[in-house]
Design a protein around this motif. Structure first.
Motif, short mmCIF file in Angstrom:
data_model
loop_
_atom_site.label_atom_id
_atom_site.label_comp_id
_atom_site.label_asym_id
_atom_site.label_seq_id
_atom_site.Cartn_x
_atom_site.Cartn_y
_atom_site.Cartn_z
N PHE A 43 5.77 -13.62 6.20
CA PHE A 43 6.34 -14.93 5.88
C PHE A 43 7.00 -14.93 4.51
O PHE A 43 8.06 -15.54 4.33
N TRP A 44 6.39 -14.27 3.52
CA TRP A 44 7.01 -14.19 2.19
C TRP A 44 8.38 -13.51 2.30
O TRP A 44 9.35 -13.96 1.69
N ALA A 45 8.45 -12.42 3.05
CA ALA A 45 9.73 -11.71 3.22
C ALA A 45 10.74 -12.61 3.91
O ALA A 45 11.91 -12.69 3.50
N ALA A 46 10.31 -13.32 4.97
CA ALA A 46 11.20 -14.22 5.70
C ALA A 46 11.70 -15.34 4.78
O ALA A 46 12.89 -15.70 4.83
N ILE A 47 10.83 -15.87 3.97
CA ILE A 47 11.22 -16.95 3.04
C ILE A 47 12.27 -16.45 2.05
O ILE A 47 13.24 -17.16 1.76
N CYS A 48 12.12 -15.23 1.56
CA CYS A 48 13.13 -14.66 0.64
C CYS A 48 14.49 -14.57 1.33
O CYS A 48 15.53 -14.88 0.73
N ILE A 49 14.50 -14.15 2.58
CA ILE A 49 15.75 -14.04 3.34
C ILE A 49 16.36 -15.43 3.54
O ILE A 49 17.57 -15.62 3.35
N ILE A 50 15.54 -16.39 3.90
CA ILE A 50 16.02 -17.77 4.09
C ILE A 50 16.62 -18.31 2.79
O ILE A 50 17.70 -18.91 2.80
N LEU A 74 -4.18 -11.34 8.78
CA LEU A 74 -3.67 -12.45 8.00
C LEU A 74 -2.87 -12.03 6.77
O LEU A 74 -1.81 -12.61 6.48
N ASP A 75 -3.31 -11.01 6.04
CA ASP A 75 -2.56 -10.63 4.84
C ASP A 75 -1.17 -10.11 5.20
O ASP A 75 -0.19 -10.39 4.50
N ASP A 76 -1.04 -9.41 6.32
CA ASP A 76 0.28 -8.91 6.72
C ASP A 76 1.16 -10.02 7.29
O ASP A 76 2.38 -10.01 7.10
N ILE A 77 0.55 -10.97 7.97
CA ILE A 77 1.30 -12.12 8.48
C ILE A 77 1.89 -12.89 7.30
O ILE A 77 3.07 -13.27 7.32
N ILE A 78 1.10 -13.10 6.26
CA ILE A 78 1.61 -13.82 5.09
C ILE A 78 2.68 -13.00 4.38
O ILE A 78 3.69 -13.55 3.94
N PHE A 98 9.26 -6.78 3.31
CA PHE A 98 7.92 -6.80 3.90
C PHE A 98 7.02 -5.76 3.25
O PHE A 98 5.89 -6.05 2.88
N ARG A 99 7.52 -4.54 3.09
CA ARG A 99 6.70 -3.48 2.48
C ARG A 99 6.34 -3.86 1.04
O ARG A 99 5.22 -3.64 0.60
N LEU A 100 7.29 -4.44 0.30
CA LEU A 100 7.03 -4.87 -1.07
C LEU A 100 5.87 -5.85 -1.12
O LEU A 100 4.91 -5.66 -1.88
N PHE A 101 5.92 -6.90 -0.30
CA PHE A 101 4.86 -7.91 -0.32
C PHE A 101 3.55 -7.36 0.24
O PHE A 101 2.48 -7.73 -0.23
N ASP A 102 3.63 -6.46 1.20
CA ASP A 102 2.42 -5.88 1.78
C ASP A 102 1.70 -4.97 0.78
O ASP A 102 0.48 -4.94 0.72
N ILE A 103 2.46 -4.25 -0.02
CA ILE A 103 1.87 -3.34 -1.01
C ILE A 103 1.47 -4.10 -2.28
O ILE A 103 0.37 -3.92 -2.81
N TRP A 104 2.35 -4.95 -2.78
CA TRP A 104 2.13 -5.69 -4.03
C TRP A 104 1.02 -6.71 -3.87
O TRP A 104 0.24 -6.95 -4.78
N LYS A 105 0.96 -7.37 -2.74
CA LYS A 105 -0.04 -8.38 -2.40
C LYS A 105 -0.11 -9.53 -3.42
O LYS A 105 -1.14 -9.77 -4.03
N PRO A 106 1.01 -10.27 -3.58
CA PRO A 106 0.97 -11.44 -4.46
C PRO A 106 0.07 -12.52 -3.85
O PRO A 106 -0.28 -12.46 -2.67
N TRP A 107 -0.26 -13.55 -4.65
CA TRP A 107 -1.09 -14.64 -4.16
C TRP A 107 -0.41 -15.27 -2.96
O TRP A 107 0.81 -15.42 -2.98
#
Length: 162
Positions: A143-150, A136-140, A110-119
Motif C-alpha cells: 500500500f505504501w508503494a501504491a500510494i507513492c505511485i498515486i 500484514l507487513d508486506d500488505i502495508i 515495494f522492495r524499499l518499503f519491505d526492507i526499510w519497514k517504516p511505521w
C-alpha cells in the motif's frame, strides 16, 4: 511431512522462488511480476478481489508454512511478497499504465518499503505473530508503494487521479 503440508510449504516458499540462497524476498517479489499479465487481463476490480483472496489465503499459507518449518517469519516464506508486490501495481492496473518503467518503479518501491519497514510496518513486523503478521507487513508495504505511485500521478496530472 504430509503431502498436504508439502503443498502448503511449496506455496509458502513461492513455488521455490523463496529458496534463493541470497535475497529470497527479492526473488519472491520478482516472481510475483509474472502475475502482471493476469492482473492486466482481469482488469482492476477483478484484480482487487483476486489480490484480496490471495492475501486471505496467504494468512493460512504463511502461518502453516512457518509452523511446519518451525520458524516465525523466515525469509524463505515469500507468499506475502506475492500479495504486497501485487498491491503495489493496483494504481497502474487502474490507469492502464503498466509498462517496463512502471513495473520497475513498483518493484523498487515495494522492495524499499519491505526492507526499510517504516511505521507502521516495523511495529507490525515485531508485534503481530502468525500468518496474519507475516502477511500484514508486506500488505502495508504494498500500500505504501501504491500510494507513492498515486501521489506521483496526481501531482503530475497524469491519469484519472486528478
Amino acid at each position: 511431512m504430509s503431502w498436504r503440508d508439502r503443498c502448503i510449504v511449496f506455496c509458502g516458499v513461492g513455488f521455490g522462488s523463496g529458496l534463493a540462497p541470497k535475497a529470497p524476498g527479492t526473488f519472491g517479489s520478482a516472481f510475483a511480476l509474472l502475475f502482471i499479465p493476469a492482473w492486466m487481463a482481469m482488469g482492476f476490480i477483478a484484480s482487487v478481489f483476486s489480490i484480496l483472496l490471495m492475501s486471505l489465503i496467504g494468512i493460512y499459507i504463511c502461518g502453516q508454512t512457518a509452523k511446519v518449518m518451525g520458524v516465525h517469519d523466515d525469509g524463505r516464506i515469500v507468499w506475502d511478497e506475492f500479495a504486497g508486490q501485487s498491491i503495489s501495481f493496483l494504481p497502474l492496473i487502474y490507469l492502464g499504465q503498466m509498462n517496463l518503467w512502471w513495473v520497475l518503479v513498483g518493484f523498487v518501491l515495494f522492495r524499499l518499503f519491505d526492507i526499510w519497514k517504516p511505521w507502521p510496518i516495523r511495529v507490525i513486523d515485531r508485534q503481530v505473530a502468525g500468518g496474519f503478521g507475516i502477511m500484514l507487513d508486506d500488505i502495508i508495504a504494498g500500500f505504501w508503494a501504491a500510494i507513492c505511485i498515486i501521489i506521483y500521478f496526481y501531482i503530475n496530472g497524469l491519469g484519472q487521479f486528478h
